[in-house]
Scaffold this motif. Sequence first.
Motif, mmCIF file in Angstrom:
data_model
loop_
_atom_site.group_PDB
_atom_site.id
_atom_site.type_symbol
_atom_site.label_atom_id
_atom_site.label_comp_id
_atom_site.label_asym_id
_atom_site.label_seq_id
_atom_site.Cartn_x
_atom_site.Cartn_y
_atom_site.Cartn_z
ATOM 1 N N GLN A 151 -4.871 -3.534 -4.334
ATOM 2 C CA GLN A 151 -3.534 -3.091 -4.694
ATOM 3 C C GLN A 151 -3.181 -3.478 -6.117
ATOM 4 O O GLN A 151 -2.503 -2.729 -6.825
ATOM 5 C CB GLN A 151 -2.505 -3.672 -3.722
ATOM 6 N N GLY A 185 2.473 1.502 -3.400
ATOM 7 C CA GLY A 185 1.484 1.920 -4.386
ATOM 8 C C GLY A 185 1.189 3.405 -4.308
ATOM 9 O O GLY A 185 1.015 4.066 -5.336
ATOM 10 N N GLU A 230 0.829 -1.200 0.000
ATOM 11 C CA GLU A 230 0.000 0.000 0.000
ATOM 12 C C GLU A 230 0.866 1.254 0.000
ATOM 13 O O GLU A 230 0.592 2.213 -0.737
ATOM 14 C CB GLU A 230 -0.926 -0.016 1.210
#
Length: 326
Positions: free
Chosen positions: A162, A101, A98
Amino acid sequence: MQMLITDNGRSPSRVLQFSALQLGAILSGLVIALMLMSAAAYHFVFLAAARDGWPVVSELVKLVMRDETAQRERVMRENLDAMAQKVGELQAKVIQLEAMGERVSNLAGVKPSELRPPDRLPAAKPAPKATGQGGPYIPLAQPSLEQLGDALDALEQQAEQQLGVFTLVESRLFQARLSALMVPSTQPVDAAVGSGFGFRRDPFTDRPALHTGLDFEAEPGTPILAAAGGVVIGVGRHPAYGNLLEIDHGNGLVTRYAHCSSIKVKPGDIVKRGHVVALSGNTGRSTGPHLHFEVLVDGVPQDPAKFLAGANTIAAARGGRVGTGR
């Protein structure tokens, strides 16, 4: 192997002969029979003893079953501990993904609002609060199999989200790469700039005039490369430009290559960045061999030095002893 059978009567003696194979078959049959008898004894004696509560045998059976149950519980606890540890490791990796990303999406110019998943389903209404509840609080030291399953389901959803984020980022980066490939940022010839973009004295009239491109000091026959990928839209003779080549790069962006000695492509051809499209020359309104290079946006000439990459494309390199033209 021979076996002699006799009796005290008048009957004659009998001799039985067995081969090694027959003897082995007999012994195997005896072993199987003993195993079947043991299984029957366990089933009918020990289980009956445990069920009916025989004094000694039932205690032995209960002890064996208790050990087996304890062993199964120990193995299950170890498996649950291993699964819980694995779930924890997966949660840590999802958190790292996360964060990664988010950083990559910022680099790709993706807005955080675009990374949000679709509208979630409405949450289930909480069950009505029951009355008369209570009792001691005993926390669960070890997660149950159901709790681990719920945690894995949540991790799977986060991983899918994701994956969608990275797919969107990859798409944006690919679009950016395509856009970069379609921008004329590669120098068309390996030569210095002799005359830059802007107002100058016209080499024929000696009056101030706008020079709409860059003049490169290119000897005749020097390969001219496409400054970016695109489609050839114009090839022909022009009174001022001489042999002229025009390439459309999309989004209203067009490049011109003038005063060529020869042109290697034809209208409709798709060219890549760096593809040899022509040879430099001295055709048209020109005082000497060179390449006149233009960049137009929606038909309006722009300074090519703002698009080209490399130290040799600085527009300040003016006034060289090179042929000039329109």
